[in-house]
Write an enzyme that holds these catalytic residues in place. Structure first.
Site, PDB file in Angstrom:
ATOM      1  N   SER A 141       1.260  -1.159   0.076  1.00 52.73           N
ATOM      2  CA  SER A 141      -0.284   0.032  -0.111  1.00 52.73           C
ATOM      3  C   SER A 141       1.232   1.593   0.081  1.00 52.73           C
ATOM      4  O   SER A 141       1.087   1.871   0.505  1.00 52.73           O
ATOM      5  CB  SER A 141      -1.053  -0.212   1.320  1.00 52.73           C
ATOM      6  OG  SER A 141      -1.587   1.527   1.280  1.00 52.73           O
ATOM      7  N   HIS A 186      -8.905   1.508  -4.011  1.00 51.94           N
ATOM      8  CA  HIS A 186      -9.567   1.148  -2.338  1.00 51.94           C
ATOM      9  C   HIS A 186     -10.372   2.275  -2.437  1.00 51.94           C
ATOM     10  O   HIS A 186      -9.460   2.902  -1.019  1.00 51.94           O
ATOM     11  CB  HIS A 186      -8.848   0.807  -0.953  1.00 51.94           C
ATOM     12  CG  HIS A 186      -9.554  -0.101  -0.117  1.00 51.94           C
ATOM     13  ND1 HIS A 186      -8.892   0.146   1.055  1.00 51.94           N
ATOM     14  CD2 HIS A 186     -10.930   0.625  -0.158  1.00 51.94           C
ATOM     15  CE1 HIS A 186      -9.906   0.133   1.811  1.00 51.94           C
ATOM     16  NE2 HIS A 186     -10.688   0.756   1.586  1.00 51.94           N
ATOM     17  N   MET A 236     -12.123   4.637   0.199  1.00 50.48           N
ATOM     18  CA  MET A 236     -13.068   5.085   1.126  1.00 50.48           C
ATOM     19  C   MET A 236     -13.498   6.096   1.057  1.00 50.48           C
ATOM     20  O   MET A 236     -12.988   7.352   1.838  1.00 50.48           O
ATOM     21  CB  MET A 236     -11.931   4.491   2.226  1.00 50.48           C
ATOM     22  CG  MET A 236     -11.386   3.830   2.984  1.00 50.48           C
ATOM     23  SD  MET A 236      -9.739   3.601   3.828  1.00 50.48           S
ATOM     24  CE  MET A 236      -8.786   3.277   1.938  1.00 50.48           C
ATOM     25  N   ASP A 257      -4.834   3.881  -1.773  1.00 48.57           N
ATOM     26  CA  ASP A 257      -6.010   4.152  -0.984  1.00 48.57           C
ATOM     27  C   ASP A 257      -6.644   5.795  -0.962  1.00 48.57           C
ATOM     28  O   ASP A 257      -6.112   6.594  -1.049  1.00 48.57           O
ATOM     29  CB  ASP A 257      -4.737   4.089   0.400  1.00 48.57           C
ATOM     30  CG  ASP A 257      -5.219   2.697   1.646  1.00 48.57           C
ATOM     31  OD1 ASP A 257      -5.980   1.997   0.887  1.00 48.57           O
ATOM     32  OD2 ASP A 257      -4.201   2.101   1.097  1.00 48.57           O
ATOM     33  N   HIS A 268      -1.138  -1.045  -3.904  1.00 49.31           N
ATOM     34  CA  HIS A 268      -2.747  -0.722  -3.535  1.00 49.31           C
ATOM     35  C   HIS A 268      -2.699   0.513  -2.991  1.00 49.31           C
ATOM     36  O   HIS A 268      -1.481   1.185  -2.526  1.00 49.31           O
ATOM     37  CB  HIS A 268      -2.548  -1.617  -1.875  1.00 49.31           C
ATOM     38  CG  HIS A 268      -4.300  -0.983  -1.427  1.00 49.31           C
ATOM     39  ND1 HIS A 268      -5.123  -1.596  -1.515  1.00 49.31           N
ATOM     40  CD2 HIS A 268      -3.953  -0.179  -0.443  1.00 49.31           C
ATOM     41  CE1 HIS A 268      -6.146  -1.858  -1.535  1.00 49.31           C
ATOM     42  NE2 HIS A 268      -5.598  -0.833   0.103  1.00 49.31           N
ATOM     43  N   MET A 291     -11.564  -5.616   6.252  1.00 53.23           N
ATOM     44  CA  MET A 291     -11.160  -4.510   6.625  1.00 53.23           C
ATOM     45  C   MET A 291     -10.460  -4.903   8.019  1.00 53.23           C
ATOM     46  O   MET A 291     -11.114  -5.594   8.530  1.00 53.23           O
ATOM     47  CB  MET A 291     -11.560  -3.011   7.011  1.00 53.23           C
ATOM     48  CG  MET A 291     -12.098  -2.480   5.891  1.00 53.23           C
ATOM     49  SD  MET A 291     -10.286  -1.620   4.550  1.00 53.23           S
ATOM     50  CE  MET A 291      -8.890  -1.126   6.270  1.00 53.23           C
ATOM     51  N   ASP A 321      -7.227  -6.258   4.593  1.00 54.21           N
ATOM     52  CA  ASP A 321      -6.257  -5.176   4.455  1.00 54.21           C
ATOM     53  C   ASP A 321      -6.481  -4.219   6.289  1.00 54.21           C
ATOM     54  O   ASP A 321      -6.951  -3.623   6.638  1.00 54.21           O
ATOM     55  CB  ASP A 321      -7.223  -3.809   3.675  1.00 54.21           C
ATOM     56  CG  ASP A 321      -6.154  -2.939   3.750  1.00 54.21           C
ATOM     57  OD1 ASP A 321      -5.140  -2.392   4.250  1.00 54.21           O
ATOM     58  OD2 ASP A 321      -7.216  -2.188   2.674  1.00 54.21           O
ATOM     59  N   MET A 337      -8.882   8.053   0.264  1.00 52.41           N
ATOM     60  CA  MET A 337      -9.484   9.457   1.370  1.00 52.41           C
ATOM     61  C   MET A 337      -9.948  10.549   1.222  1.00 52.41           C
ATOM     62  O   MET A 337      -9.306  11.198   1.019  1.00 52.41           O
ATOM     63  CB  MET A 337      -8.991   8.923   2.328  1.00 52.41           C
ATOM     64  CG  MET A 337      -8.349   7.763   3.205  1.00 52.41           C
ATOM     65  SD  MET A 337      -7.592   7.385   4.384  1.00 52.41           S
ATOM     66  CE  MET A 337      -6.187   5.508   4.083  1.00 52.41           C
TER      67      MET A 337
HETATM   68  C1  DX5 Z   1      -5.840   2.542   6.137  1.00 58.34           C
HETATM   69  C2  DX5 Z   1      -6.335   1.718   4.646  1.00 58.34           C
HETATM   70  C3  DX5 Z   1      -4.601   1.120   4.559  1.00 58.34           C
HETATM   71  C4  DX5 Z   1      -3.831   0.545   4.537  1.00 58.34           C
HETATM   72  C5  DX5 Z   1      -3.206  -0.233   5.532  1.00 58.34           C
HETATM   73  O1  DX5 Z   1      -7.007   2.898   5.931  1.00 58.34           O
HETATM   74  O2  DX5 Z   1      -7.405   0.551   3.581  1.00 58.34           O
HETATM   75  O3  DX5 Z   1      -4.624   0.078   2.842  1.00 58.34           O
HETATM   76  O4  DX5 Z   1      -2.482   1.749   3.385  1.00 58.34           O
HETATM   77  O5  DX5 Z   1      -1.844   0.866   6.260  1.00 58.34           O
HETATM   78  P1  DX5 Z   1      -1.045  -0.177   7.728  1.00 58.34           P
HETATM   79  O6  DX5 Z   1      -0.677  -1.844   7.115  1.00 58.34           O
HETATM   80  O7  DX5 Z   1      -0.214  -0.048   7.576  1.00 58.34           O
HETATM   81  O8  DX5 Z   1      -1.716  -1.215   8.531  1.00 58.34           O
HETATM   82 ZN    ZN Z   2      -6.825   0.058   1.870  1.00 54.83          ZN
END
Ligand code: DX5
Ligand code: ZN
Length: 231
Positions: free
Chosen positions: A12, A73, A75, A39, A37, A144, A184, A41
């Site tokens: 990620s 992903h 969010m 992320d 990956h 999650m 994740d 947000m």
């Molecule tokens: C959190 C993200 C993850 C995040 C995971 O909301 O969806 O993908 O990057 O990070 P680690 O592996 O550090 O928990």
């Molecule tokens: Zn993620």
């Protein structure tokens, strides 16, 4: 065969050094990573704001050069508004949160119409049963294993049992193989084994890889722990 359907560690980039993003992605791709990956947000569904389609587009050429997939992903609230832009930027898979839309089934079709694989994510507070109607219709289920929003959080202990329940649900779907089960949050050398045993095949790892002094080495150690096929 898409790397998204194989046993794979998905670094990620949320945990990467954004000032050296391309370099860090190249490093894990050179070490064998075949799923990256991303992320996304929006400051609404979760408090932080991270990155958008421009980052996916910036990664696309690097990933394609080695046949790697980009796993997005989302969010974000109202994910239906953003699908076309992420598909155009080069996403291979787009995962939205079940909690973020009231028209999940329609959204799955919309993602596929854009030529992408479609994934649905559930928060730790959402039961696997909430996916009973959708499990047979999606390409990927993201379980999650922390509450979404931040990297570096502690893995929620009951997660492997939830993964097993999702695996069972997925097996009841129409497709012979069923959707990929992805985990994740808080995935590292301690927690990855339980998720593998419970039936997950795609393992997102942020801080365990990019927070390490040697991201390529950290990726390789996790890849070996799950028996990832060579690229
Ligand atoms: C959190 C993200 C993850 C995040 C995971 O909301 O969806 O993908 O990057 O990070 P680690 O592996 O550090 O928990
Ligand atoms: Zn993620």
């Amino acid at each position: 065969m898409s790397a998204l359907t194989e046993i794979r560690i998905a670094p990620s980039i949320l945990a990467a050094d954004f000032a050296r993003l391309g370099e860090q992605v190249d490093e894990v791709l050179a070490a064998g990573a075949r799923v990256i990956h991303v992320d996304v947000m929006d400051g609404q569904f979760v408090p932080p704001i991270t990155m958008g389609p421009n980052v996916v587009a910036a990664m696309r050429e690097r990933a394609s050069a080695v046949g790697a997939a980009i796993d997005v992903h989302l969010m974000i609230d109202a994910p239906e508004r953003q699908i076309a832009d992420f598909a155009a930027a080069g996403a291979d898979n787009i995962t939205f949160h079940l909690e973020a839309t009231v028209h999940a089934h329609r959204l799955v079709q919309a993602i596929r119409e854009q030529g992408c694989r479609a994934g649905v994510a559930i928060n730790p507070g959402t039961s696997p049963d909430a996916l009973a109607e959708l499990a047979g219709d999606v390409d990927l289920i993201l379980c999650m294993t922390v509450n979404p929003g931040w990297g570096g959080q502690r893995f929620i202990d009951g997660s492997p049992a939830k993964v097993a329940a999702l695996r069972e649900l997925a097996a009841m779907g129409a497709s012979s193989t069923g959707p990929t089960i992805e985990v994740d949050g808080g995935i590292d050398s301690e927690t990855v084994g339980g998720c593998l045993e419970s039936g997950a095949t795609l393992f997102v790892a942020g801080s365990a890889i990019f927070g390490a002094a040697d991201p390529a080495g950290a990726y390789r150690a996790l890849a070996e722990a799950v028996g990832e096929p060579s690229p």
